[in-house]
Design a protein around this motif. Structure first.
Motif, PDB file in Angstrom:
ATOM      1  N   ASN A 271       0.813  -1.221   0.000  1.00 58.77           N
ATOM      2  CA  ASN A 271       0.000   0.000   0.000  1.00 58.77           C
ATOM      3  C   ASN A 271       0.846   1.271   0.000  1.00 58.77           C
ATOM      4  OD1 ASN A 271      -2.413  -1.598   0.187  1.00 58.77           O
ATOM      5  ND2 ASN A 271      -2.002  -1.842   2.384  1.00 58.77           N
ATOM      6  N   GLY A 272       1.951   1.233  -0.748  1.00 58.30           N
ATOM      7  CA  GLY A 272       2.794   2.404  -0.880  1.00 58.30           C
ATOM      8  C   GLY A 272       3.748   2.643   0.264  1.00 58.30           C
ATOM      9  N   LYS A 273       3.872   1.677   1.195  1.00 63.34           N
ATOM     10  CA  LYS A 273       4.688   1.887   2.383  1.00 63.34           C
ATOM     11  C   LYS A 273       5.547   0.668   2.695  1.00 63.34           C
ATOM     12  CE  LYS A 273       1.222   4.814   4.666  1.00 63.34           C
ATOM     13  NZ  LYS A 273       0.389   4.986   5.884  1.00 63.34           N
ATOM     14  N   CYS A 274       6.605   0.902   3.458  1.00 66.70           N
ATOM     15  CA  CYS A 274       7.366  -0.193   4.049  1.00 66.70           C
ATOM     16  C   CYS A 274       6.603  -0.711   5.268  1.00 66.70           C
ATOM     17  CB  CYS A 274       8.752   0.285   4.484  1.00 66.70           C
ATOM     18  SG  CYS A 274       9.942   0.484   3.141  1.00 66.70           S
ATOM     19  N   THR A 275       6.504  -2.020   5.391  1.00 67.66           N
ATOM     20  CA  THR A 275       5.818  -2.628   6.525  1.00 67.66           C
ATOM     21  C   THR A 275       6.659  -3.771   7.090  1.00 67.66           C
ATOM     22  OG1 THR A 275       4.606  -4.205   5.130  1.00 67.66           O
ATOM     23  CG2 THR A 275       3.550  -2.073   5.557  1.00 67.66           C
ATOM     24  N   ILE A 276       6.328  -4.181   8.309  1.00 68.43           N
ATOM     25  CA  ILE A 276       7.008  -5.298   8.949  1.00 68.43           C
ATOM     26  C   ILE A 276       6.749  -6.580   8.159  1.00 68.43           C
ATOM     27  CG2 ILE A 276       6.907  -6.796  10.977  1.00 68.43           C
ATOM     28  CD1 ILE A 276       8.585  -4.387  11.502  1.00 68.43           C
ATOM     29  N   GLY A 277       7.780  -7.407   8.015  1.00 66.94           N
ATOM     30  CA  GLY A 277       7.625  -8.648   7.275  1.00 66.94           C
ATOM     31  C   GLY A 277       7.080  -9.783   8.125  1.00 66.94           C
ATOM     32  N   ASP A 278       7.603  -9.960   9.337  1.00 69.16           N
ATOM     33  CA  ASP A 278       7.193 -11.042  10.231  1.00 69.16           C
ATOM     34  C   ASP A 278       7.398 -10.540  11.657  1.00 69.16           C
ATOM     35  OD1 ASP A 278       7.017 -13.283  11.887  1.00 69.16           O
ATOM     36  OD2 ASP A 278       8.023 -14.619  10.479  1.00 69.16           O
ATOM     37  N   SER A 279       6.345 -10.036  12.273  1.00 71.29           N
ATOM     38  CA  SER A 279       6.486  -9.395  13.580  1.00 71.29           C
ATOM     39  C   SER A 279       6.989 -10.369  14.642  1.00 71.29           C
ATOM     40  CB  SER A 279       5.159  -8.769  14.022  1.00 71.29           C
ATOM     41  OG  SER A 279       4.152  -9.755  14.152  1.00 71.29           O
ATOM     42  N   PHE A 280       6.562 -11.644  14.568  1.00 71.16           N
ATOM     43  CA  PHE A 280       7.015 -12.599  15.574  1.00 71.16           C
ATOM     44  C   PHE A 280       8.524 -12.795  15.503  1.00 71.16           C
ATOM     45  CE2 PHE A 280       8.071 -16.930  16.950  1.00 71.16           C
ATOM     46  CZ  PHE A 280       7.611 -16.881  18.261  1.00 71.16           C
ATOM     47  N   ALA A 281       9.024 -13.114  14.315  1.00 71.15           N
ATOM     48  CA  ALA A 281      10.464 -13.324  14.167  1.00 71.15           C
ATOM     49  C   ALA A 281      11.232 -12.028  14.383  1.00 71.15           C
ATOM     50  CB  ALA A 281      10.773 -13.897  12.788  1.00 71.15           C
ATOM     51  N   ASP A 282      10.674 -10.914  13.921  1.00 68.18           N
ATOM     52  CA  ASP A 282      11.394  -9.645  13.967  1.00 68.18           C
ATOM     53  C   ASP A 282      11.573  -9.134  15.390  1.00 68.18           C
ATOM     54  OD1 ASP A 282      11.482  -9.774  11.236  1.00 68.18           O
ATOM     55  OD2 ASP A 282       9.944  -8.261  10.896  1.00 68.18           O
ATOM     56  N   TYR A 283      10.484  -9.084  16.184  1.00 67.73           N
ATOM     57  CA  TYR A 283      10.634  -8.431  17.489  1.00 67.73           C
ATOM     58  C   TYR A 283       9.775  -9.011  18.615  1.00 67.73           C
ATOM     59  CZ  TYR A 283       6.474  -5.813  15.877  1.00 67.73           C
ATOM     60  OH  TYR A 283       5.248  -5.454  15.392  1.00 67.73           O
ATOM     61  N   PHE A 346       6.889   7.279   0.066  1.00 67.49           N
ATOM     62  CA  PHE A 346       7.405   5.920   0.224  1.00 67.49           C
ATOM     63  C   PHE A 346       8.660   5.933   1.086  1.00 67.49           C
ATOM     64  CE2 PHE A 346       9.695   2.318  -2.253  1.00 67.49           C
ATOM     65  CZ  PHE A 346       9.412   1.406  -1.250  1.00 67.49           C
ATOM     66  N   ALA A 347       9.599   6.795   0.736  1.00 68.59           N
ATOM     67  CA  ALA A 347      10.851   6.875   1.497  1.00 68.59           C
ATOM     68  C   ALA A 347      10.583   7.275   2.938  1.00 68.59           C
ATOM     69  CB  ALA A 347      11.807   7.858   0.825  1.00 68.59           C
ATOM     70  N   ASP A 348       9.648   8.190   3.142  1.00 68.58           N
ATOM     71  CA  ASP A 348       9.343   8.644   4.498  1.00 68.58           C
ATOM     72  C   ASP A 348       8.754   7.506   5.330  1.00 68.58           C
ATOM     73  OD1 ASP A 348       9.105  10.864   6.454  1.00 68.58           O
ATOM     74  OD2 ASP A 348       6.964  10.442   6.273  1.00 68.58           O
ATOM     75  N   SER A 349       7.889   6.698   4.730  1.00 62.97           N
ATOM     76  CA  SER A 349       7.304   5.570   5.472  1.00 62.97           C
ATOM     77  C   SER A 349       8.382   4.576   5.884  1.00 62.97           C
ATOM     78  CB  SER A 349       6.240   4.876   4.619  1.00 62.97           C
ATOM     79  OG  SER A 349       6.819   4.035   3.625  1.00 62.97           O
ATOM     80  N   CYS A 350       9.338   4.338   4.990  1.00 65.43           N
ATOM     81  CA  CYS A 350      10.424   3.405   5.296  1.00 65.43           C
ATOM     82  C   CYS A 350      11.331   3.968   6.387  1.00 65.43           C
ATOM     83  CB  CYS A 350      11.222   3.096   4.035  1.00 65.43           C
ATOM     84  SG  CYS A 350      10.257   2.337   2.708  1.00 65.43           S
ATOM     85  N   HIS A 351      11.589   5.263   6.316  1.00 70.09           N
ATOM     86  CA  HIS A 351      12.425   5.895   7.332  1.00 70.09           C
ATOM     87  C   HIS A 351      11.784   5.783   8.706  1.00 70.09           C
ATOM     88  CE1 HIS A 351      14.273   9.285   9.593  1.00 70.09           C
ATOM     89  NE2 HIS A 351      15.359   8.944   8.921  1.00 70.09           N
ATOM     90  N   LYS A 352      10.471   5.999   8.776  1.00 76.15           N
ATOM     91  CA  LYS A 352       9.771   5.903  10.057  1.00 76.15           C
ATOM     92  C   LYS A 352       9.842   4.487  10.609  1.00 76.15           C
ATOM     93  CE  LYS A 352       6.552   9.704   9.197  1.00 76.15           C
ATOM     94  NZ  LYS A 352       5.161  10.085   8.813  1.00 76.15           N
ATOM     95  N   LEU A 353       9.778   3.484   9.748  1.00 74.71           N
ATOM     96  CA  LEU A 353       9.842   2.103  10.208  1.00 74.71           C
ATOM     97  C   LEU A 353      11.261   1.729  10.636  1.00 74.71           C
ATOM     98  CD1 LEU A 353       8.471  -0.570  10.710  1.00 74.71           C
ATOM     99  CD2 LEU A 353       8.776  -1.142   8.299  1.00 74.71           C
ATOM    100  N   VAL A 354      12.247   2.061   9.812  1.00 73.25           N
ATOM    101  CA  VAL A 354      13.635   1.736  10.150  1.00 73.25           C
ATOM    102  C   VAL A 354      14.070   2.466  11.416  1.00 73.25           C
ATOM    103  CG1 VAL A 354      16.032   1.889   9.370  1.00 73.25           C
ATOM    104  CG2 VAL A 354      14.242   1.227   7.755  1.00 73.25           C
ATOM    105  N   GLU A 355      13.615   3.707  11.572  1.00 70.66           N
ATOM    106  CA  GLU A 355      14.011   4.522  12.719  1.00 70.66           C
ATOM    107  C   GLU A 355      12.985   4.479  13.852  1.00 70.66           C
ATOM    108  OE1 GLU A 355      16.884   6.010  13.112  1.00 70.66           O
ATOM    109  OE2 GLU A 355      17.608   5.361  11.159  1.00 70.66           O
ATOM    110  N   ASP A 356      12.136   3.457  13.864  1.00 73.24           N
ATOM    111  CA  ASP A 356      11.205   3.291  14.984  1.00 73.24           C
ATOM    112  C   ASP A 356      12.007   3.308  16.288  1.00 73.24           C
ATOM    113  OD1 ASP A 356       9.713   1.690  17.071  1.00 73.24           O
ATOM    114  OD2 ASP A 356       8.194   1.679  15.498  1.00 73.24           O
ATOM    115  N   PRO A 357      11.582   4.093  17.279  1.00 70.50           N
ATOM    116  CA  PRO A 357      12.367   4.222  18.522  1.00 70.50           C
ATOM    117  C   PRO A 357      12.663   2.898  19.213  1.00 70.50           C
ATOM    118  CG  PRO A 357      10.655   5.900  18.434  1.00 70.50           C
ATOM    119  CD  PRO A 357      10.396   4.975  17.278  1.00 70.50           C
ATOM    120  N   ARG A 358      11.847   1.889  18.953  1.00 69.77           N
ATOM    121  CA  ARG A 358      12.076   0.597  19.614  1.00 69.77           C
ATOM    122  C   ARG A 358      13.333  -0.091  19.109  1.00 69.77           C
ATOM    123  NH1 ARG A 358       6.383  -2.063  18.340  1.00 69.77           N
ATOM    124  NH2 ARG A 358       6.688  -0.753  16.487  1.00 69.77           N
TER     125      ARG A 358
END
Length: 597
Positions: A271-283, A346-358
Motif C-alpha cells: 500500500n505504498g509503504k514499508c511494513t514489517i515482514g514477520d512481527s514474531f520473528a522480527d521483534y 514511500f521513502a518517508d514511510s520506510c524511514h519511520k519504520l527503520v528509525e522506529d524508537p524501539r
C-alpha cells in the motif's frame, strides 16, 4: 535599494520600498541544506514572522551559481529567471501569525549554496536599515574526538547591537543553535570525515558570514568503513523457524568476526509503504539464555525481543558490524510499483519504520531489493527507466548521508536485458553500493535442462544464454558509468540442481528439479558438500554429478577465485545470499573474508 537612497525615487517607489523594509524587519527567511550527495542536494527555506502583527503572504528571491538549479519543489511555487530563483506561498500557507513559521523544500542539482536572498523585497535576515550583521566567529577548534562525537570551541563574533546566538553547521547544514561558544556533536560515524563552520546571529536575527572550516575525522572505523572491502551477508527472518538459524549462529560459526555488514531480510512493501515482514520473528520471539547472543534470556515484559534484539546484542559484541534493513525480495517486490507513485512518501514511510524508537539503534541504513524496476520478476513493472533513479534519490534525500542506502540489483548482462531496462547508472550517485545478484542465472525452472551452473563467473562454450554470467553484468554496469567500488559481487551459499541427469559435464538433459530439503531444485552448501561432492569446475564455479542428480554451487576454492576477481576489478567487496547456508564453522564466509584481505 531603500527609499531615499536613489536620487530619482518616485513617491510610489518610496512607498513600496518602505513597505519592503518594514516587512524585512518583521520576518526572516532561513536556508538549510538538508542533505548533500555530491551532485545534488535537498534544500529548505523557513519563513518566520518575527514581528507583532500578522504576515500576509511571502516571496523569497535568491540566486544560485551557474550549474545549480531546483529540480522539484513542494509547499511553494518555485520559478527562475537565469540564476535568480523565486518561491511564492501556495495561498494556504501564506498567512503567519506573530512567532509562527512555515517551511518549504526542494531537490536540486549542483552545490546548493544560495546567495543574495530577499524576503518580500527586503533582507532575509530581517535586518533593520543601518544595523550591520555580526562578524564571523573564529574558526572552531576540535577536541574530545571519539568514534561518535566531537567538542567544538570558537572565539566570539562581534556586532554593533550584540550577538544573540550561534548556528553550528555540519557539512553545510545547520545542526544546532547555541548561546555559548562551545557545542558537542554526537551520533557520528566512526572513521568518518566531517566539516564544521559557525555563524553568529545578532539581536535582529541577522546572520553574519561563516567562520573558517574545521575538518574533523572521528576515530575508529575498522572493517566496513571507507577504503575497506565490504563483506556483507543476508540474514533472513524466516531462518529462525525450520532452519533453526539465529543471530547466535553468527557468533558460534566465527562469521561475526569476518563480516562487516548484515542485511536483515525482509521487510514488506504494501500500500505504498514499508511494513514489517514477520512481527514474531522480527521483534516478538522470546529467546532463552542458551539461545541468546550474550547468554541472557529475554523476559516477558522487555520492550524488544526477537531478531531485532538479538542483532542489537550482536552489534554490542561486534561493534564493527553495520546492519541494514532490507525490503522487498522476490516475493515482496510487487509493492514497489504502487509505492513509487509517490517516492517521497514511500521513502518517508520506510524511514519511520527503520528509525522506529524501539529498534532505531539496531539499523544503520536501508537496502532496497526490487526485482525488478521497469522489468519482470514474479510480477512486472512498467514504470519506465527513470524509476530506479527516482527511488534512490528519494531515499537518499530522506535517509541523509549518515545512513547507508543500498540496493540489490539484477545481474542480467544480456543485450536489452534487465540492466538495460532501468537507469542504474543514474541511481548509483545516490547509493552507497549495489548488491549485484550474480547467481540464479540458470536452474531447474528449465526442468529439462540443459544443466548449467547457476553462478558462472564468466562465459563458457555452451552457456545457454549469452550475458548470463557475473563478469558480463559487472562489465556492463561499469560501461554505463557505475563506479566499480559501488559494486559488490554476489555469492550464493547454496546450489541449484536437476534430477534425471546422466551427463557429468554441464549441458545435459534432465527430467526436473532435484530434491531439496526446503524446496525442489535448491539446497544449502552445508548439505551438498557431503551429499553430492564437487567433481568439476566450469566458468569459475563448481559442479557435481551424483547418481542421477546434477548440482552447481560455490566451494571455498571457487569463492576464493571469485574474490580475486573482485579485487582485480576494483569492486567494493562481496555479499552472500544467505548466511544460514554455510557450514557450522563458516567455511564459505572464511574463504570470502580471506579472499578480500
Amino acid at each position: 535599494m531603500l527609499a531615499g537612497v536613489g536620487l530619482a525615487a518616485t513617491p510610489g517607489e518610496r512607498t513600496a520600498d518602505t513597505k519592503a523594509a518594514a516587512l524585512a524587519a518583521e520576518a526572516t527567511a532561513t536556508y538549510t541544506k538538508v542533505s548533500d550527495w555530491g551532485t545534488g542536494f535537498e534544500g529548505k527555506w523557513t519563513v518566520k514572522n518575527t514581528g507583532t502583527t500578522a504576515l500576509n503572504g511571502w516571496t523569497i528571491n535568491w540566486t544560485y551559481p551557474t550549474g545549480t538549479k531546483v529540480t522539484s519543489a513542494w509547499d511553494a511555487d518555485v520559478t527562475n529567471s537565469g540564476t535568480t530563483w523565486t518561491a511564492k506561498d501556495k495561498g494556504w500557507n501564506a498567512n503567519l501569525a506573530p512567532g509562527a513559521s512555515v517551511s518549504f523544500g526542494f531537490n536540486g542539482s549542483g552545490n546548493g549554496n544560495p546567495a543574495e536572498c530577499k524576503l518580500n523585497g527586503g533582507s532575509c535576515d530581517g535586518g533593520i536599515p543601518g544595523d550591520k550583521p555580526p562578524s564571523a566567529p573564529g574558526t572552531p577548534t576540535a577536541g574530545d574526538i571519539t568514534e561518535t562525537g566531537v567538542k567544538l570551541t570558537w572565539t566570539a563574533a562581534t556586532d554593533d547591537k550584540g550577538v544573540k546566538n550561534y548556528d553550528v553547521l555540519r557539512d553545510g547544514s545547520k545542526i544546532a543553535t547555541v548561546t555559548g561558544l562551545t557545542y558537542s556533536d554526537t551520533g557520528l560515524k566512526a572513521g568518518t570525515d566531517y566539516a564544521y563552520t559557525v555563524q553568529a546571529r545578532d539581536t535582529a536575527d541577522q546572520t553574519g558570514p561563516a567562520s573558517g572550516v574545521r575538518q574533523v575525522r572521528t576515530t575508529g572505523g575498522g572493517p566496513g568503513e571507507p577504503g575497506d572491502k565490504v563483506k556483507m551477508g543476508y540474514f533472513t527472518n524466516w531462518g529462525v523457524y525450520q532452519r533453526n538459524y539465529h543471530a547466535k549462529n553468527l557468533v558460534t560459526s566465527g562469521t561475526a568476526e569476518k563480516i562487516t555488514h548484515i542485511n536483515y531480510a525482509f521487510g514488506n512493501v504494501q500500500n505504498g509503504k514499508c511494513t514489517i515482514g514477520d512481527s514474531f520473528a522480527d521483534y516478538e520471539k522470546s529467546y532463552t539464555a542458551d539461545q541468546s547472543v550474550d547468554g541472557v534470556a529475554d523476559t516477558w515484559d522487555q520492550p524488544l525481543r526477537g531478531n531485532f534484539n538479538q542483532l542489537r546484542k550482536l552489534k554490542a559484541k561486534y561493534p564493527h558490524i553495520k546492519i541494514l534493513y532490507s525490503f522487498g525480495g522476490w516475493t515482496w517486490s510487487g509493492g514497489f510499483t504502487e509505492a513509487m507513485k509517490n517516492p517521497a512518501a514511500f521513502a518517508d514511510s520506510c524511514h519511520k519504520l527503520v528509525e522506529d524508537p524501539r529498534w532505531a539503534d539496531v539499523f544503520d541504513g536501508i537496502d532496497l531489493d526490487w526485482e525488478y524496476p521497469n522489468a519482470c520478476g514474479l510480477t512486472c513493472d512498467t514504470s519506465g527507466p527513470a524509476v530506479m533513479k527516482d527511488m534512490m534519490q528519494a531515499f537518499r534525500t530522506r535517509f541523509g548521508n549518515n545512513n547507508l542506502v543500498t540496493a540489490a540489483i539484477t545481474a542480467d548482462g544480456s543485450d536489452g536485458g534487465k540492466i538495460d531496462k532501468a537507469d542504474y547508472a543514474g541511481a548509483a550517485q545516490y547509493a552507497d553500493w549495489y548488491n549485484v545478484m550474480t547467481y540464479d542465472f540458470f536452474g531447474a525452472w528449465a526442468a529439462q535442462g540443459p544443466t548449467a551452473p547457476h553462478s558462472p563467473l564468466n562465459s563458457y562454450s555452451g552457456i545457454p544464454q549469452q550475458g548470463f554470467n557475473s563478469d558480463a553484468a559487472i562489465q556492463k554496469l561499469k560501461a554505463k558509468g557505475v563506479a566499480p567500488k559501488k559494486l559488490l559481487l554476489g555469492i550464493g551459499f547454496y546450489g541449484r540442481g536437476w534430477t534425471g541427469v546422466t551427463q557429468k559435464e554441464p549441458g545435459g538433459t534432465a527430467t526436473g528439479p532435484a530434491p531439496g530439503k526446503y524446496e525442489p531444485g535448491i539446497e544449502d552448501y552445508k548439505e551438498l558438500k557431503s551429499r553430492c561432492p564437487s567433481n568439476g569446475t566450469v566458468a569459475g564455479t563448481a559442479y557435481a554429478h551424483c547418481g542421477n542428480q546434477w548440482w552447481s554451487y560455490d566451494t571455498p576454492a571457487t569463492v576464493g577465485s571469485k574474490m580475486s576477481y573482485a579485487k582485480k576489478e576494483g569492486l567494493g567487496g562481496s555479499f552472500v545470499w544467505e548466511l544460514s547456508g554455510d557450514t557450522a564453522n563458516g567455511e564459505l564466509i572464511t574463504a570470502l573474508s580471506n579472499g578480500l584481505k
